[in-house]
Write a protein that holds these residues in place. Sequence first.
Motif, short mmCIF file in Angstrom:
data_model
loop_
_atom_site.label_atom_id
_atom_site.label_comp_id
_atom_site.label_asym_id
_atom_site.label_seq_id
_atom_site.Cartn_x
_atom_site.Cartn_y
_atom_site.Cartn_z
N LEU A 210 0.83 -1.20 0.00
CA LEU A 210 0.00 0.00 0.00
C LEU A 210 0.86 1.25 0.00
O LEU A 210 0.66 2.19 -0.79
CB LEU A 210 -0.89 -0.03 1.25
CG LEU A 210 -1.88 1.11 1.44
CD1 LEU A 210 -2.83 1.22 0.28
CD2 LEU A 210 -2.67 0.92 2.74
N ILE A 214 1.00 4.04 -2.95
CA ILE A 214 0.60 5.43 -2.72
C ILE A 214 1.72 6.38 -3.16
O ILE A 214 1.49 7.35 -3.87
CB ILE A 214 0.27 5.68 -1.23
CG1 ILE A 214 -1.03 4.96 -0.85
CG2 ILE A 214 0.13 7.17 -0.95
CD1 ILE A 214 -1.40 5.08 0.61
N ILE B 157 -3.59 7.16 5.02
CA ILE B 157 -4.16 5.83 4.83
C ILE B 157 -5.45 5.69 5.63
O ILE B 157 -5.53 6.19 6.76
CB ILE B 157 -3.14 4.76 5.29
CG1 ILE B 157 -1.95 4.73 4.34
CG2 ILE B 157 -3.79 3.38 5.40
CD1 ILE B 157 -0.82 3.85 4.80
N GLY B 181 -4.95 6.12 0.24
CA GLY B 181 -5.02 4.67 0.06
C GLY B 181 -5.91 4.05 1.12
O GLY B 181 -5.98 4.55 2.24
N ILE B 182 -6.59 2.97 0.74
CA ILE B 182 -7.47 2.29 1.69
C ILE B 182 -6.95 0.89 1.94
O ILE B 182 -6.69 0.13 1.00
CB ILE B 182 -8.92 2.25 1.17
CG1 ILE B 182 -9.49 3.67 1.14
CG2 ILE B 182 -9.79 1.34 2.05
CD1 ILE B 182 -10.93 3.74 0.67
N TRP B 183 -6.80 0.58 3.20
CA TRP B 183 -6.38 -0.76 3.61
C TRP B 183 -7.65 -1.46 4.09
O TRP B 183 -8.16 -1.19 5.17
CB TRP B 183 -5.36 -0.64 4.73
CG TRP B 183 -4.50 -1.85 4.93
CD1 TRP B 183 -4.46 -2.97 4.17
CD2 TRP B 183 -3.52 -2.03 5.96
NE1 TRP B 183 -3.52 -3.84 4.67
CE2 TRP B 183 -2.94 -3.29 5.76
CE3 TRP B 183 -3.09 -1.25 7.04
CZ2 TRP B 183 -1.94 -3.80 6.60
CZ3 TRP B 183 -2.10 -1.76 7.87
CH2 TRP B 183 -1.52 -3.01 7.65
#
Lengths: 220, 220
Positions: A210, A214, B157, B181-183
């Motif tokens: 991730l 990014i 995040i 960003g997505i976790w």
Amino acid sequence: MDSIQTRIERSNNMIKIPTIRRLPRYLRVLQSLSSSGREFVSSETLASLLNIKPIVVRKDLAFTGISGKPRVGYSITHLISLIEGTINFKGKNTAFLAGAGNLGSALLGYNGFARHGLDIIAAFDVDPQKTDTTIHGKSIYPLERMPEIASRLNPYIGILCVPEESAQQVADIMIASGIKGIWNFSNKELNVPPDVVLQNEDLGAGLAILSIAIEKSSRP
Amino acid sequence: MDSIQTRIERSNNMIKIPTIRRLPRYLRVLQSLSSSGREFVSSETLASLLNIKPIVVRKDLAFTGISGKPRVGYSITHLISLIEGTINFKGKNTAFLAGAGNLGSALLGYNGFARHGLDIIAAFDVDPQKTDTTIHGKSIYPLERMPEIASRLNPYIGILCVPEESAQQVADIMIASGIKGIWNFSNKELNVPPDVVLQNEDLGAGLAILSIAIEKSSRP
DNA sequence: AAAATATTGATATAAAAATATCGATATGAT
DNA sequence: ATCATATCGATATTTTTATATCAATATTTT
């Protein structure tokens, strides 16, 4: 020695890791489609639901042995059943969990495992304050009782949620208890004998992917 | 259009996903070696610690830009620093977490994130019983305040731990809050715009791999 | 009934990842 | 100082994974 032909056939028949990783995802969207009353689904539709390409879907599904109909797609109920069969989500995967800390407790309370056919039948910890209580309805036993309780309940999988320092030691107890595979949530690189399967779950890996993605997307 | 040469160069320079996945593992064993006082390590040693082949190690490490010495190996401190730089574990990854249920709470209490440079700066939930309390020292805010708080704190995040039903909705709020960003720890297939990075964490995948591997190893 | 069309699944190709080979080189031994 | 050796890193090969192409076929349309 294998003939070339034999080797080709074997490699064609063997289900591949990336395919296995996607099967639970198909399963979830299929279950959702099924509960909304749909009977058939095309590779195109599945692909768009998973943000992958239709051809990947067709290749993956071929491993389950399903046969689709041109212009109609795949039978959803049949496909669910075949995927469940392929990944053993039908037959019960019985598990012991060791380490009822933050993560261990969370896993004990995770409802999603039922859908994946995983049944945590007992949990273990060294902390006397936790033992002989229940967490999310699961009994916590003292760690030293694992071999004895295992001999009665015959668990398949050991879910390892203990701190790194004790991870190898607890893994060894699991192995001595006859567990077939270890699902390792600790960040320790474990040594296990060849007949024991090891699956590492590494949050650092996901975070690293991730993080790099990014970074890349913000300066293209 | 790219020349063949350009394309070859680019594909050689780009770090690969499997390599990224292994970098945190190298990091952990390197830190452990370092704290035991060692200065250099060979690809052979690293490989045996990770149960992979030495050549994989050398290829992976090449991406960090390190240069090893024949007959000596790699400088451990230098390597740690280069890996941290490569996966952004040095610069702080600030994060919001949504969904302070079992898993969300466990992640709030997970110490390992510090090592990975991840700092959860605020958590959110819709449950009024949880909001305006703290869990593992982290403040829980009402979900609707996320955009406002984000405008002050600028998180990178979004860690998504809400139930499937609300996952897309909460992801949309994260995106509106400017998260990069997505976790995703929910088991929902999310739709995100192209400039938002999505990393799915799927326990079902790990379990499926384990399950199939056990099945195979028990009847070879 | 015939034609048009959507969709599968077989075959072929390309890209990514793992693995093998080996020459170059820094260190330790003679 | 020379030689032997361990280890890296470049290049080549193989395997795995993803993607493209298209003929076969079940359904719908005409």
